[in-house]
Design an enzyme around this catalytic site. Structure first.
Site, PDB file in Angstrom:
ATOM      1  N   HIS A  56      -3.281  23.446  95.638  1.00 16.29           N
ATOM      2  CA  HIS A  56      -2.947  24.048  96.844  1.00 16.29           C
ATOM      3  C   HIS A  56      -4.122  25.108  97.064  1.00 16.29           C
ATOM      4  O   HIS A  56      -4.994  25.458  96.059  1.00 16.29           O
ATOM      5  CB  HIS A  56      -1.828  25.040  96.686  1.00 16.29           C
ATOM      6  CG  HIS A  56      -1.442  25.711  95.732  1.00 16.29           C
ATOM      7  ND1 HIS A  56      -0.341  27.068  96.056  1.00 16.29           N
ATOM      8  CD2 HIS A  56      -2.173  25.997  94.750  1.00 16.29           C
ATOM      9  CE1 HIS A  56      -0.664  27.746  94.783  1.00 16.29           C
ATOM     10  NE2 HIS A  56      -1.356  27.214  94.337  1.00 16.29           N
ATOM     11  N   ASP A 115      -2.597  26.918  86.638  1.00 15.24           N
ATOM     12  CA  ASP A 115      -1.680  27.461  87.856  1.00 15.24           C
ATOM     13  C   ASP A 115      -0.481  26.777  87.339  1.00 15.24           C
ATOM     14  O   ASP A 115      -0.052  25.551  87.443  1.00 15.24           O
ATOM     15  CB  ASP A 115      -2.260  26.771  89.087  1.00 15.24           C
ATOM     16  CG  ASP A 115      -1.097  27.212  90.134  1.00 15.24           C
ATOM     17  OD1 ASP A 115      -0.038  27.808  89.758  1.00 15.24           O
ATOM     18  OD2 ASP A 115      -1.627  26.959  91.293  1.00 15.24           O
ATOM     19  N   GLN A 175       4.396  25.974  89.460  1.00 13.25           N
ATOM     20  CA  GLN A 175       5.493  25.024  89.788  1.00 13.25           C
ATOM     21  C   GLN A 175       5.949  24.240  88.523  1.00 13.25           C
ATOM     22  O   GLN A 175       6.417  23.169  88.277  1.00 13.25           O
ATOM     23  CB  GLN A 175       5.097  23.916  90.724  1.00 13.25           C
ATOM     24  CG  GLN A 175       4.255  24.278  92.089  1.00 13.25           C
ATOM     25  CD  GLN A 175       5.649  24.679  92.949  1.00 13.25           C
ATOM     26  OE1 GLN A 175       6.679  24.522  92.549  1.00 13.25           O
ATOM     27  NE2 GLN A 175       5.208  25.310  94.077  1.00 13.25           N
ATOM     28  N   LYS A 177       9.229  32.083  92.470  1.00 16.35           N
ATOM     29  CA  LYS A 177       9.483  30.614  92.161  1.00 16.35           C
ATOM     30  C   LYS A 177      10.415  30.261  90.888  1.00 16.35           C
ATOM     31  O   LYS A 177      10.758  29.481  90.519  1.00 16.35           O
ATOM     32  CB  LYS A 177       8.325  29.825  92.172  1.00 16.35           C
ATOM     33  CG  LYS A 177       7.464  29.873  93.601  1.00 16.35           C
ATOM     34  CD  LYS A 177       6.513  28.877  93.531  1.00 16.35           C
ATOM     35  CE  LYS A 177       5.400  29.164  94.340  1.00 16.35           C
ATOM     36  NZ  LYS A 177       5.740  28.930  95.770  1.00 16.35           N
ATOM     37  N   CYS A 209       0.215  23.972 102.167  1.00 14.68           N
ATOM     38  CA  CYS A 209      -0.924  24.784 101.833  1.00 14.68           C
ATOM     39  C   CYS A 209      -1.635  24.113 100.939  1.00 14.68           C
ATOM     40  O   CYS A 209      -2.338  24.454  99.950  1.00 14.68           O
ATOM     41  CB  CYS A 209      -0.572  25.980 101.182  1.00 14.68           C
ATOM     42  SG  CYS A 209       0.174  27.217 102.333  1.00 14.68           S
TER      43      CYS A 209
END
Lengths: 415, 148
Positions: A132, A209, A212, A235, A373
């Site tokens: 992203h 990252d 998620q 999140k 994104c």
């Protein structure tokens, strides 16, 4: 209503969990809310809301510098959160945990500091074709600033990284690899152990990252041997504006600070500033104290349920969603990776994702539409965007049934 | 019919629909019936900025009246474009430029559409008004030029 499969995770009491989230009891356009936009942000359990209120009503005070009672209490709560997060990620020490504004802030911090400290003209930064924007733009800015080059690890039509090409891209010029653990737009779980092993064989650090990932599966930074890891509080059932950067102590000690002011200094004269020790070196200014403390509440909440249990529950949800959605005529998945987590992306016939999203919304079903994104991912698949359903611990099989029924109704109207 | 009468008619049409799914059904139908823009005008200079989905809008002057054709890659957007075209097409630039537009609020489009669509709708309205102002200015300058 579809036949709901046998639930094989007895540790998950889904009805009890759903009652913990006040917003899930709301109605949208007169219908019970089906919230399937969890990759964008998750809803908050009552304990997180209570913690925010508790902080502002009982201990609101600035941290670290106050000698008075409230400041000491706020400092203790803030630093306890750091300890809880360190345990959650299995960091070696709390000093390896830096509070940030979120994933984007954490990546910007590393891109800036690593760039300033480690990158020279001609060097290479590697990232992937499925990132992203937050894991592309900070590196582009840094590369432009330092005269370095950003190279991309390609993916295939399934949304899986081409690992042989990754190996070929690993040259002595590569100084850092920034890769997502789980793709926000495709749901792909990347082979990060292999990526880290190959990178470390050449002494290249890896930034993961995990925006998620941390809410869906156990993440152990020592077991992964990852150098940097970032995620967002909102999140993982915590407040917006809170986030975490994990970094190996030796790296964080080595890198220059990101921003100046406040907690990041030890002494200041007009001639010279001596920077503070970890973790304060990277926490300039008054931090999001309430956010950090409420993030601890969120993490303790999921630890009580058990991250392994959440993982097992969501695996079944994803499998069920893929199975049910694939029975819709004209539906095609965008990305169909072997290892998937948390999200399913798709299109139906040539229907614009915004059209489908809007008609689902009017049926009380919240999903995400657009490029998420991640415009390069959409360019790769030559599409304007996708419809994405993303799951959380409180998602039920009935939610997925409502989604499927909602899509069928919308498609009938739009075709 | 005047622009005001057309707006009142649209408001009346929508007032018979009980819920938003019915309203969408009607908007989608209008989108499917929209007279499409000539392919040669589906170019970047005819794209309306501010729409999340793509909208191409073309204007033509015939016998002193402005006519609009349009297309979009999203059907709901096409329906919304169709509403705009119905209201504005076949009027003088001056009528369009000075018209008070109230049907968007009266139907509930500004409050019920997603913000991106709502913004897109306003961008479309702005663009139509700008076209009208430009044509009006052009016709005034031609008029003045002749008089001079």
């Amino acid at each position: 209503m579809q036949q709901v499969p046998d639930i094989t995770v007895p540790a998950i009491d889904i009805e009890k969990i759903r009652k913990d989230f006040p917003l899930l009891q709301e109605k949208v356009y007169g219908q019970p809310l089906v919230y399937l936009d969890n990759a964008a942000t998750t809803q908050k359990p009552q304990i997180v809301l209570d913690t925010l209120i508790e902080y502002y009503t009982r201990i609101n005070s600035n941290v670290h510098r106050g000698v008075h009672h409230l400041s000491q209490e706020a400092t203790a709560a803030y630093e306890n959160s750091r300890k809880t997060i360190a345990t959650f990620l299995n960091a070696r020490k709390p000093e390896e945990i830096i509070f940030t504004k979120g994933t984007t802030d954490g990546i910007n911090l590393i891109a800036y500091s690593f760039g300033r400290g480690e990158i020279k003209p001609g060097d290479v930064v590697l990232t992937t074709a499925m990132e992203h924007h937050s894991n592309i733009v900070p590196w582009q800015m840094m590369c432009e600033d330092r005269g370095a080059e950003l190279r991309i690890i390609p993916m295939d039509e399934k949304g899986e990284l081409l690992m042989d090409q990754f190996s070929a891209l690993l040259t002595d010029k590569v100084k850092i690899i920034a890769v997502t653990y789980v793709s926000n737009s495709l749901g792909t779980v990347n082979p990060i152990r292999d990526i880290i092993a190959q990178a470390h064989a050449r002494n290249i650090p890896v930034l993961l990252d995990a925006a998620q990932a941390v809410q869906h599966m156990p993440v152990d930074v020592q077991e992964l041997d990852v150098d940097f890891l970032v995620f967002s509080g909102h999140k993982i059932y915590g407040p917006t504006g809170s986030g975490v950067l994990y970094g190996k102590e030796e790296w964080l000690d080595r890198l220059p600070p990101y921003q100046g002011g406040g907690d990041m200094i030890k002494t200041v004269t007009f001639a010279k500033t001596i920077y503070n020790v970890l973790p304060y070196k990277f926490e300039a200014g008054t931090p999001d104290i309430s956010g950090a403390i409420a993030l601890e509440a969120a993490i303790k909440y999921i630890q009580q349920i058990g991250v392994e249990n959440i993982h097992a529950w969501e695996e079944q949800l994803v499998e069920y969603a893929v199975q049910q959605l694939s029975q819709i005529e004209g539906l095609r998945f965008i990305g169909n990776p072997k290892h998937r987590s948390g999200a399913v992306s798709f299109l139906v016939y040539d229907i614009h994702p915004y059209d489908l999203g809007e008609l689902l919304d009017k049926q009380g079903i919240a999903i995400r539409t657009g490029h998420h994104c991640a415009e390069p991912v959409m360019d790769f698949f030559c599409i304007p965007g996708t419809v994405r359903a993303s799951f959380a611990v409180y998602t039920t099989f009935e939610d997925i049934d409502r989604l499927v029924a909602g899509i069928k109704r919308a498609v009938t109207m739009l075709r | 019919m005047t622009i005001k009468e057309k707006q009142d008619e649209l408001i009346s049409d929508f007032s018979f629909m009980e819920n938003w799914m019915d309203k969408y059904e009607h908007i989608i139908q209008l989108g499917k019936e929209l007279p499409l823009i000539d392919e040669q005008y589906k170019t970047p200079e005819h794209l309306i900025k501010g729409c999340q989905s793509q909208v191409w809008l073309h204007t033509e002057m015939k016998d002193g009246l402005l006519h609009f054709t349009a297309d979009s890659d999203a059907v709901i957007t096409k329906g919304l474009v169709s509403l705009m075209i119905t209201v504005f097409s076949g009027h003088t630039p001056k009528e369009i430029a000075t018209a008070e537009i109230y049907f968007i609020d009266a139907i509930g489009l500004s409050s019920h559409l997603s913000p991106t669509r709502s913004n897109g709708l306003l961008s479309m309205l702005k663009q139509i008004k700008l076209y009208a102002i430009a044509y009006e200015a052009k016709s005034q300058s031609q008029k003045n030029g002749t008089e001079l």
